[in-house]
Design a protein around this motif. Structure first.
Motif, short mmCIF file in Angstrom:
data_model
loop_
_atom_site.label_atom_id
_atom_site.label_comp_id
_atom_site.label_asym_id
_atom_site.label_seq_id
_atom_site.Cartn_x
_atom_site.Cartn_y
_atom_site.Cartn_z
N LEU A 295 0.82 -1.21 0.00
CA LEU A 295 0.00 0.00 0.00
C LEU A 295 0.86 1.26 0.00
O LEU A 295 0.54 2.25 -0.68
N ALA A 296 1.95 1.23 0.77
CA ALA A 296 2.80 2.41 0.84
C ALA A 296 3.60 2.62 -0.43
O ALA A 296 3.92 3.76 -0.79
N GLU A 316 4.48 11.78 2.88
CA GLU A 316 3.54 12.78 3.39
C GLU A 316 2.18 12.65 2.72
O GLU A 316 1.16 13.06 3.30
N MET A 317 2.11 12.08 1.53
CA MET A 317 0.81 11.78 0.93
C MET A 317 0.09 10.70 1.75
O MET A 317 -1.13 10.77 1.96
N VAL A 318 0.87 9.72 2.23
CA VAL A 318 0.30 8.71 3.12
C VAL A 318 -0.19 9.36 4.41
O VAL A 318 -1.28 9.06 4.91
N MET A 319 0.61 10.26 4.95
CA MET A 319 0.25 10.95 6.19
C MET A 319 -1.02 11.78 6.01
O MET A 319 -1.89 11.81 6.89
N LEU A 320 -1.17 12.46 4.87
CA LEU A 320 -2.39 13.24 4.62
C LEU A 320 -3.62 12.34 4.57
O LEU A 320 -4.70 12.73 5.04
N GLY A 321 -3.47 11.15 4.00
CA GLY A 321 -4.60 10.22 3.99
C GLY A 321 -5.00 9.79 5.38
O GLY A 321 -6.19 9.66 5.69
N GLY A 356 -4.62 13.18 -3.73
CA GLY A 356 -4.49 13.34 -5.17
C GLY A 356 -4.44 14.81 -5.59
O GLY A 356 -3.62 15.19 -6.44
N MET A 357 -5.29 15.65 -5.00
CA MET A 357 -5.27 17.07 -5.33
C MET A 357 -3.96 17.74 -4.90
O MET A 357 -3.40 18.58 -5.61
N VAL A 358 -3.47 17.35 -3.70
CA VAL A 358 -2.18 17.90 -3.26
C VAL A 358 -1.07 17.44 -4.20
O VAL A 358 -0.17 18.23 -4.54
N GLY A 359 -1.12 16.19 -4.66
CA GLY A 359 -0.12 15.69 -5.59
C GLY A 359 -0.15 16.45 -6.90
O GLY A 359 0.91 16.80 -7.46
N ALA A 484 -1.53 6.70 -2.47
CA ALA A 484 -0.81 6.81 -1.20
C ALA A 484 -1.74 7.30 -0.09
O ALA A 484 -1.65 6.86 1.06
N GLY A 485 -2.65 8.24 -0.42
CA GLY A 485 -3.61 8.69 0.57
C GLY A 485 -4.54 7.58 1.02
O GLY A 485 -4.86 7.45 2.22
N ALA A 486 -4.99 6.76 0.06
CA ALA A 486 -5.83 5.60 0.43
C ALA A 486 -5.06 4.63 1.31
O ALA A 486 -5.62 4.01 2.22
#
Length: 576
Positions: A295-296, A316-321, A356-359, A484-486
């Motif tokens: 997943l990561a 940090e995308m993972v962290m935002l999720g 996704g939007m942040v990315g 990554a957020g998911a």
């Protein structure tokens, strides 16, 4: 003979008497019925008063003598079979049975929180008084030995409960205590038990009691029964029996040697089965860790593997999720508390959209100007990761945030070998596989996937064919960040949600992508599962830290031989 004729006055008195007799007939019959009922019920009332008197006498005996006398009184209480005995003995074990100093009556202390202490008659269950504190009550003392005996007695009483779960818990308690005094109760319960789980627990409890009996034939029968279980506690009892047989100064008899040999063989057989279960548990935990790594890393497989961008802000995308999950759950807690179990179903698409939007914003604002300059991309994304971490600290604070687990993800599957397999890890495995197959569908069955593969294989040719490569780059980066957020939603169920959450997975994510093969989702899957399983099998022997070092060294040596990983891309993509 002269017969006297009745006078008129006599006839009048006789008529009145007859009328009085007729009027009082129903009343007399009613009184007779009541009297008969009282006479019929008197023996029952007398018996009940007698029972109460006998029970009260036994209860009063709990306050007399030493600990041995109290144990004898408790056993006598249990022998009555009265349903009121169990709460009395539980109160004694919990040190809430006391003697009222004013009259010497044994009572139960009931804590009423702010209202004081309730004084309850243990025989009738009646609340006798409510006190501000426990002054005037002398608690009946117990020691460890008495409490062990009380636990065994309470357990034997619970064997007759109507609730199968209560009987099962009681049978396990009897197994733990292995008290010979509980053997008759266990055998009586076995004769009436029809629940398979409870019956198996009772048979194990009986075997544990017979194992300590000293009777050679009974011990051999018990060992034969216990050898069929795969239980660390059973193995411990058998090994303890072997140790006792060889601990004495005197030469063991032939019977003792036979018992010790049988116990040793049974313990060895249980140990071999336990080792198999440990391997199963390590495999499960390894697949679980591999799912977390998948997943990561699967989003990084798109941004790094497909686009060639070294994105140090992927963690940090993972962290935002994960923080999106926290916010969604806070909304459910305050507005829809009854629907909390559905919070993750909302958090997954919400986290995908936020990350996704942040990315996309990062790609449009920074990375689009740095294609072909990997070192500057690495430094820029590292700076972005620091900015995102500090932003989250400013909004949510530096401490960990609580993310709840829905009821359907709670609990665990416990094996007979004492291995616990948690449900949340199982659902994460399913979620990781669902994300993998969803991404493969997007890449191979959608227009965006076709354009992504075209740009990956030959950017100039794709641009010449009319594909808007800048738009494909933004959507590809957004897709990888959204995945990554998911992943952050799943990781929030097994890890602390903090600003540093993503840093724990960024290195492992790069290892998985490079080891599996850059740009290949099947390679990412194989790499994640391999690293997860190998790590978990190494941990019992080398430890967590040394195990990760061994894996890292092995990957470096592997890449020296196969620089493109397990599943290398072929064609122009590989040449580029």
């Amino acid at each position: 003979m002269i017969r006297r004729l009745p006078r008129a006055s006599d006839r009048t008195r006789g008529g009145r008497a007859a009328r009085r007799s007729g009027a009082s007939g129903p009343l007399v019959r009613l009184l007779a019925l009541v009297l008969a009922s009282l006479l019929w019920a008197a023996p029952a009332y007398a018996q009940e008063d007698s029972d109460r008197g006998d029970l009260r006498g036994l209860v009063q005996a709990l306050a007399e003598g030493g600990y041995g006398d109290k144990a004898d009184a408790a056993a006598a209480l249990a022998a009555t079979g009265d349903e009121r005995v169990r709460p009395i003995l539980e109160a004694l074990a919990d040190r809430s049975l006391a003697v009222r100093e004013s009259d010497g009556l044994v009572v139960i202390e009931a804590d009423l929180d702010d209202d004081g202490v309730g004084v309850v008659d243990p025989v009738t269950g009646e609340t006798l008084a409510v006190l501000e504190d426990d002054d005037g009550l002398d608690t009946i003392r117990t020691n460890a030995g008495l409490r062990r005996e009380l636990d065994a007695i309470i357990g034997s009483l619970s064997l007759r409960s109507e609730d199968p779960e209560t009987r099962l818990a009681a049978a396990r308690l009897v197994f733990d205590e292995a008290d010979e005094d509980a053997l008759p109760a266990v055998e009586a319960a076995l004769a009436e038990e029809d629940d398979e789980d409870v019956r198996a627990a009772l048979e194990k409890a009986r075997a544990a009691i017979l194992l300590e009996s000293g009777d050679t034939d009974a011990q051999l029968r018990a060992i034969e029964v216990l050898a069929g279980y795969t239980d660390p506690e059973v193995r411990s009892r058998l090994t303890a029996l072997v140790a006792r047989a060889g601990a004495g100064d005197e030469e063991p008899t032939a019977e003792e040697e036979a018992v010790a040999t049988a116990a040793e063989d049974a313990a060895a057989a249980i140990e071999s089965r336990l080792e198999v279960w440990r391997m199963v548990a390590s495999l499960y935990q390894g697949i679980s860790l591999g799912s977390v790594l998948l997943l990561a890393a699967i989003g990084l497989a798109i941004t790094f593997g497909v686009m060639g961008v070294i994105n140090m802000a992927h963690g940090e995308m993972v962290m935002l999720g994960a923080y999106t999950t926290f916010v969604v759950q806070e909304v459910f807690r305050s507005a829809f508390p009854g629907l909390f179990d559905w919070s993750l179903a909302v958090a997954v698409p919400a986290a995908f959209l936020v990350s996704g939007m942040v990315g996309i914003a990062i790609e449009r604002g920074v990375i689009r100007y740095l294609y072909g300059r990997p070192l500057e991309t690495l430094l820029a994304t590292w700076g972005i990761s620091l900015v995102l971490q500090q932003t989250v600290r400013t909004i949510f604070g530096p401490t960990n945030r609580q993310v709840g687990t829905p009821s359907w993800m709670q609990g665990a599957f416990e094996t007979t070998a004492g291995i616990t397999l948690t449900y949340n890890r199982f659902y994460i495995i399913l979620f990781a596989l669902a994300v993998l197959f969803a991404l493969m569908l997007v890449l191979h069955r959608s227009a965006l996937g076709l354009q992504m593969r075209a740009v990956t294989q030959n950017r100039r040719m794709a641009k010449a064919m009319g594909i808007r490569t800048d738009r494909v780059d933004a959507l590809t980066f957004g897709l990888g960040s959204g995945v990554a957020g998911a992943a952050g939603v799943a990781l929030s169920q097994i890890d602390n949600v903090s600003p540093n959450l993503g840093q724990a997975y960024i290195i492992d994510s790069f290892l998985v992508v490079v080891f599996g093969g850059v740009g290949n989702l099947w390679g990412t899957f194989a790499g994640a599962m391999t690293l997860g399983v190998v790590n978990k099998f190494l941990e019992p022997y080398a430890g967590a830290v040394l195990g990760k070092i061994v894996v890292l060294v092995a990957i470096i040596l592997f890449i020296q031989k196969r620089p493109r990983g397990l599943f290398a891309l072929k064609g122009r993509a590989a040449e580029g």
